[in-house]
Design a protein around this motif. Structure first.
Motif, PDB file in Angstrom:
ATOM      1  N   GLU A   6       0.835  -1.197   0.000  1.00 54.27           N
ATOM      2  CA  GLU A   6       0.000   0.000   0.000  1.00 54.27           C
ATOM      3  C   GLU A   6       0.878   1.259   0.000  1.00 54.27           C
ATOM      4  O   GLU A   6       2.013   1.237   0.482  1.00 54.27           O
ATOM      5  CB  GLU A   6      -0.907   0.060   1.230  1.00 54.27           C
ATOM      6  N   SER A   7       0.300   2.336  -0.490  1.00 51.44           N
ATOM      7  CA  SER A   7       0.942   3.639  -0.428  1.00 51.44           C
ATOM      8  C   SER A   7      -0.129   4.717  -0.502  1.00 51.44           C
ATOM      9  O   SER A   7      -1.286   4.428  -0.829  1.00 51.44           O
ATOM     10  CB  SER A   7       1.952   3.820  -1.570  1.00 51.44           C
ATOM     11  N   GLY A   9      -0.911   7.072   2.045  1.00 53.15           N
ATOM     12  CA  GLY A   9      -1.412   7.635   3.289  1.00 53.15           C
ATOM     13  C   GLY A   9      -0.711   8.932   3.645  1.00 53.15           C
ATOM     14  O   GLY A   9       0.268   9.337   3.009  1.00 53.15           O
ATOM     15  N   LEU A  20      -5.380   6.211  -1.913  1.00 50.88           N
ATOM     16  CA  LEU A  20      -4.521   5.105  -1.538  1.00 50.88           C
ATOM     17  C   LEU A  20      -4.358   4.157  -2.718  1.00 50.88           C
ATOM     18  O   LEU A  20      -5.281   3.985  -3.516  1.00 50.88           O
ATOM     19  CB  LEU A  20      -5.102   4.340  -0.353  1.00 50.88           C
ATOM     20  N   CYS A  22      -2.753   0.153  -3.823  1.00 48.18           N
ATOM     21  CA  CYS A  22      -2.283  -1.157  -3.378  1.00 48.18           C
ATOM     22  C   CYS A  22      -1.856  -1.928  -4.622  1.00 48.18           C
ATOM     23  O   CYS A  22      -2.695  -2.255  -5.453  1.00 48.18           O
ATOM     24  CB  CYS A  22      -3.380  -1.897  -2.631  1.00 48.18           C
ATOM     25  N   TRP A  36     -10.444  -3.241   0.839  1.00 46.56           N
ATOM     26  CA  TRP A  36      -9.766  -2.347   1.775  1.00 46.56           C
ATOM     27  C   TRP A  36     -10.434  -2.479   3.141  1.00 46.56           C
ATOM     28  O   TRP A  36     -11.671  -2.537   3.230  1.00 46.56           O
ATOM     29  CB  TRP A  36      -9.853  -0.894   1.322  1.00 46.56           C
ATOM     30  N   ARG A  38      -9.778  -1.011   7.451  1.00 45.50           N
ATOM     31  CA  ARG A  38      -9.063  -0.022   8.244  1.00 45.50           C
ATOM     32  C   ARG A  38      -9.154  -0.377   9.722  1.00 45.50           C
ATOM     33  O   ARG A  38     -10.088  -1.066  10.144  1.00 45.50           O
ATOM     34  CB  ARG A  38      -9.610   1.389   8.004  1.00 45.50           C
ATOM     35  N   VAL A  96      -5.218   3.123  10.244  1.00 45.87           N
ATOM     36  CA  VAL A  96      -4.313   2.446   9.331  1.00 45.87           C
ATOM     37  C   VAL A  96      -5.180   1.687   8.326  1.00 45.87           C
ATOM     38  O   VAL A  96      -6.063   0.930   8.728  1.00 45.87           O
ATOM     39  CB  VAL A  96      -3.370   1.479  10.064  1.00 45.87           C
ATOM     40  N   TYR A  97      -4.936   1.919   7.056  1.00 45.99           N
ATOM     41  CA  TYR A  97      -5.724   1.305   5.990  1.00 45.99           C
ATOM     42  C   TYR A  97      -4.934   0.133   5.404  1.00 45.99           C
ATOM     43  O   TYR A  97      -3.743   0.270   5.073  1.00 45.99           O
ATOM     44  CB  TYR A  97      -6.048   2.333   4.913  1.00 45.99           C
ATOM     45  N   TYR A  98      -5.623  -0.998   5.277  1.00 49.42           N
ATOM     46  CA  TYR A  98      -5.003  -2.224   4.797  1.00 49.42           C
ATOM     47  C   TYR A  98      -5.687  -2.717   3.526  1.00 49.42           C
ATOM     48  O   TYR A  98      -6.919  -2.729   3.426  1.00 49.42           O
ATOM     49  CB  TYR A  98      -5.121  -3.330   5.841  1.00 49.42           C
ATOM     50  N   GLN A 112       0.913  -4.201   4.357  1.00 50.43           N
ATOM     51  CA  GLN A 112       1.563  -3.728   5.581  1.00 50.43           C
ATOM     52  C   GLN A 112       0.802  -2.577   6.226  1.00 50.43           C
ATOM     53  O   GLN A 112       1.041  -2.243   7.385  1.00 50.43           O
ATOM     54  CB  GLN A 112       3.012  -3.298   5.281  1.00 50.43           C
ATOM     55  N   THR A 114      -1.157   1.480   5.572  1.00 56.31           N
ATOM     56  CA  THR A 114      -0.718   2.860   5.377  1.00 56.31           C
ATOM     57  C   THR A 114      -1.579   3.748   6.272  1.00 56.31           C
ATOM     58  O   THR A 114      -2.798   3.599   6.332  1.00 56.31           O
ATOM     59  CB  THR A 114      -0.794   3.275   3.895  1.00 56.31           C
TER      60      THR A 114
END
Length: 120
Positions: A6-7, A9, A20, A22, A36, A38, A96-98, A112, A114
């Protein structure tokens, strides 16, 4: 092996926007359901959005009620990437977003994470 990165954030003011990303590898992305989630401080991880597949310009997506109308999930199969466009952000969106996928597969993994912080 499934990998999700992920990126996107960061810190944003209330009412602002973030996107965001992924990027996935290790499986057939175009045929996979992606999602997604969070996790806010002190709370359990919760569902945010899920995308089944895109047909032409149509995304077949589901959203949590708390983000419906403000967040949009999309995908670019050529880039093996799923996106979460977040608009009209609120302090309660801080988490935190996954990224998670491929949904329904025994090989599914979490990214991981963001961090998104919505604060004035």
């Amino acid at each position: 092996q499934v990998q999700l990165v992920e990126s996107g954030g960061g810190l944003v003011q209330p009412g602002g926007s973030l996107r965001l990303s992924c990027t996935a590898s290790g499986f057939t992305f175009s045929r996979s359901i992606m999602s997604w989630y969070r996790q806010a401080p002190g709370k359990e991880r919760e569902f945010v959005a899920r995308i089944r597949y895109a047909s032409g310009s149509t995304n077949y997506a589901d959203y949590a009620d708390s983000v419906k109308g403000r967040f949009t999930i999309s995908r670019d199969n050529a880039k093996n990437t799923v996106y979460l466009q977040m608009n009209s952000l609120k302090p309660e969106d801080t988490a935190v977003y996954y990224c998670y996928g491929p949904v329904g597969s025994t090989s599914a993994r979490w990214g991981q994470g963001t961090l998104v912080t919505v604060s004035a």
